[in-house]
Design a protein around this motif. Sequence first.
Motif, PDB file in Angstrom:
ATOM      1  N   MET A   1       0.866  -1.319  -0.103  1.00 38.40           N
ATOM      2  CA  MET A   1      -0.060   0.143   0.053  1.00 38.40           C
ATOM      3  C   MET A   1       0.950   1.293   0.017  1.00 38.40           C
ATOM      4  O   MET A   1       1.916   1.250   0.874  1.00 38.40           O
ATOM      5  CB  MET A   1      -0.973   0.258   1.113  1.00 38.40           C
ATOM      6  N   LEU A   2       0.468   2.291  -0.750  1.00 40.97           N
ATOM      7  CA  LEU A   2       1.075   3.480  -0.634  1.00 40.97           C
ATOM      8  C   LEU A   2       1.076   4.336   0.584  1.00 40.97           C
ATOM      9  O   LEU A   2       0.153   3.911   1.344  1.00 40.97           O
ATOM     10  CB  LEU A   2       0.524   4.456  -1.670  1.00 40.97           C
ATOM     11  N   ALA A  36      -6.980  10.426 -14.396  1.00 41.38           N
ATOM     12  CA  ALA A  36      -8.120  11.116 -13.884  1.00 41.38           C
ATOM     13  C   ALA A  36      -9.118   9.617 -14.171  1.00 41.38           C
ATOM     14  O   ALA A  36      -9.299   8.975 -15.176  1.00 41.38           O
ATOM     15  CB  ALA A  36      -8.845  11.938 -14.879  1.00 41.38           C
ATOM     16  N   GLY A  37      -9.935   9.516 -13.081  1.00 39.52           N
ATOM     17  CA  GLY A  37     -10.798   8.244 -12.909  1.00 39.52           C
ATOM     18  C   GLY A  37     -10.162   6.908 -12.348  1.00 39.52           C
ATOM     19  O   GLY A  37     -10.962   6.245 -11.752  1.00 39.52           O
ATOM     20  N   GLU A  38      -8.769   6.883 -12.439  1.00 40.24           N
ATOM     21  CA  GLU A  38      -8.448   5.862 -11.790  1.00 40.24           C
ATOM     22  C   GLU A  38      -8.120   6.095 -10.186  1.00 40.24           C
ATOM     23  O   GLU A  38      -8.021   7.302  -9.797  1.00 40.24           O
ATOM     24  CB  GLU A  38      -6.974   5.474 -12.399  1.00 40.24           C
ATOM     25  N   THR A  39      -8.138   4.909  -9.522  1.00 46.24           N
ATOM     26  CA  THR A  39      -7.794   5.213  -8.073  1.00 46.24           C
ATOM     27  C   THR A  39      -6.739   4.523  -7.249  1.00 46.24           C
ATOM     28  O   THR A  39      -6.486   3.500  -7.551  1.00 46.24           O
ATOM     29  CB  THR A  39      -9.196   4.542  -7.132  1.00 46.24           C
ATOM     30  N   LEU A  40      -6.038   5.350  -6.555  1.00 45.31           N
ATOM     31  CA  LEU A  40      -4.839   5.018  -5.827  1.00 45.31           C
ATOM     32  C   LEU A  40      -5.018   4.766  -4.322  1.00 45.31           C
ATOM     33  O   LEU A  40      -5.919   5.689  -3.578  1.00 45.31           O
ATOM     34  CB  LEU A  40      -3.541   5.831  -5.838  1.00 45.31           C
ATOM     35  N   THR A  41      -4.959   3.587  -3.586  1.00 47.21           N
ATOM     36  CA  THR A  41      -5.148   3.390  -2.214  1.00 47.21           C
ATOM     37  C   THR A  41      -3.854   3.800  -1.539  1.00 47.21           C
ATOM     38  O   THR A  41      -2.623   3.194  -1.778  1.00 47.21           O
ATOM     39  CB  THR A  41      -5.685   1.924  -2.244  1.00 47.21           C
TER      40      THR A  41
END
Length: 452
Positions: A1-2, A36-41
């Motif tokens: 995870m970031l 845009a539209g992509e999700t990073l956790t």
Amino acid sequence: MLDLVLAGGELVLPDTGVVRGSVGIKDGRIAAIAEAGETLTAAETIDCRDKWVMPGLIDPHTHIGFGAKELDFETEARSAAIGGVTSLLTFHRSPDLRQSTPEWIAEGETRSCIDFGLHFGLTSKLHIDTLVETAQRFGVTSFKVYLMYKGAAGAAKGFTEIDDGLLYRTLLQARQVRGGVVGVHCENVEVIPVFRGPLKEAGRDDLAAWDEQSPDFLEAENVSRVIYFGAKAECPVNIVHLSSAEGLEIVRRHRLFHRNPVTIETCAHYLCMTRDDPAGIVAKVNPPLRRKADCDALWEGVRDGAVFTVGSDHVPRKRATKGPDLWGASAGFPGLATLLPLLIEDGHYGRGIPLERIAAVTSLNVAKLYGLRGKGAIAVGNDADLVVVDPHTIRMVDHAELASHSDYTPVQGRMLRGWPVHTLSRGRRLLADGRLTEAALTAPAGRYLRRG
């Protein structure tokens, strides 16, 4: 995870453009960039919608130690963070750089909350004789020669060995350093007394008189000489803090016919202030502030790439040194914290300079010129040196909010847009919601930037 995500902002990519996306950070580095539209956790997310995410600024021209000496690393690094500056290069000079440099680096690593590197100021034959040795030992690839300290002007400051021979020998030695570049302060100080005497006799004490005692052609003449010597020595040269349209034109003409690299640095005050500035003698600086036509020409140089880098020439002295009159006032003033807002207000909003050009001259190009690997751009693998900017809120400049040792600013009271709200240095949050964090105030972790 970031560890951290800057989510949904407008990512300013130097010399490329602006795209909406998110930046993921892990272990102090940029680990992911999402469209845009992509999700990073991540463990933590900062909402950057309606904000600009820019590479942290690298100020190429500062004078740490001109205010509270060693303590400047502490106060001025905090001031830098307020302005979105995540690394700085500062000039270091002493009688023997081999002896003084280790202590100066140690002071920075002990006190600074941002990364820092050094330029060596060369003022003697000893400096030239030991240039290659000292450069390799301390990882310094950039050197400065002060042509304004030749002759009587230099002797008054304690510099007795600066002449054209020292300049040329510097160029010959610097070309032996990998990535070496020689920056030069260009003013023909030998002609200045021709103008200064009559101005003082006439009782002139206004800021414009400082320009008239060192007019633009004295800078341009020195620029021409430095370029010529650089070509003969086959050494890259950098014209630092260029102030004049005429000096810029000299470089443009050189590039039409010669291949030896010549870069131009200017400063925010030469873009955003003139000799008629209401700050008066508080705005005394070397070279002098010029006319609006010079500002216009330098902005055009930023737009078309002729100007490669922009810095602050930050000098954190106290207001009390700006007197008792023009001729007795110190030269220079603070500018770290206001560098980015000035360029955004006057450049982007005032003149339509693209954000990616501002990011190039304050980040990417500085990293390129001075060999700062892993810095200067929003790219996977680079240090997470980032600034989140509020593009719309108008805020008045107040020196009391800038955290500098200096107790004034020449742009006091100006209304500016483009203030940072978050500043990250290698992923550490130094500014959060517009306020310095505990990391900035109590846990200095700046690193020395070894190059070459």
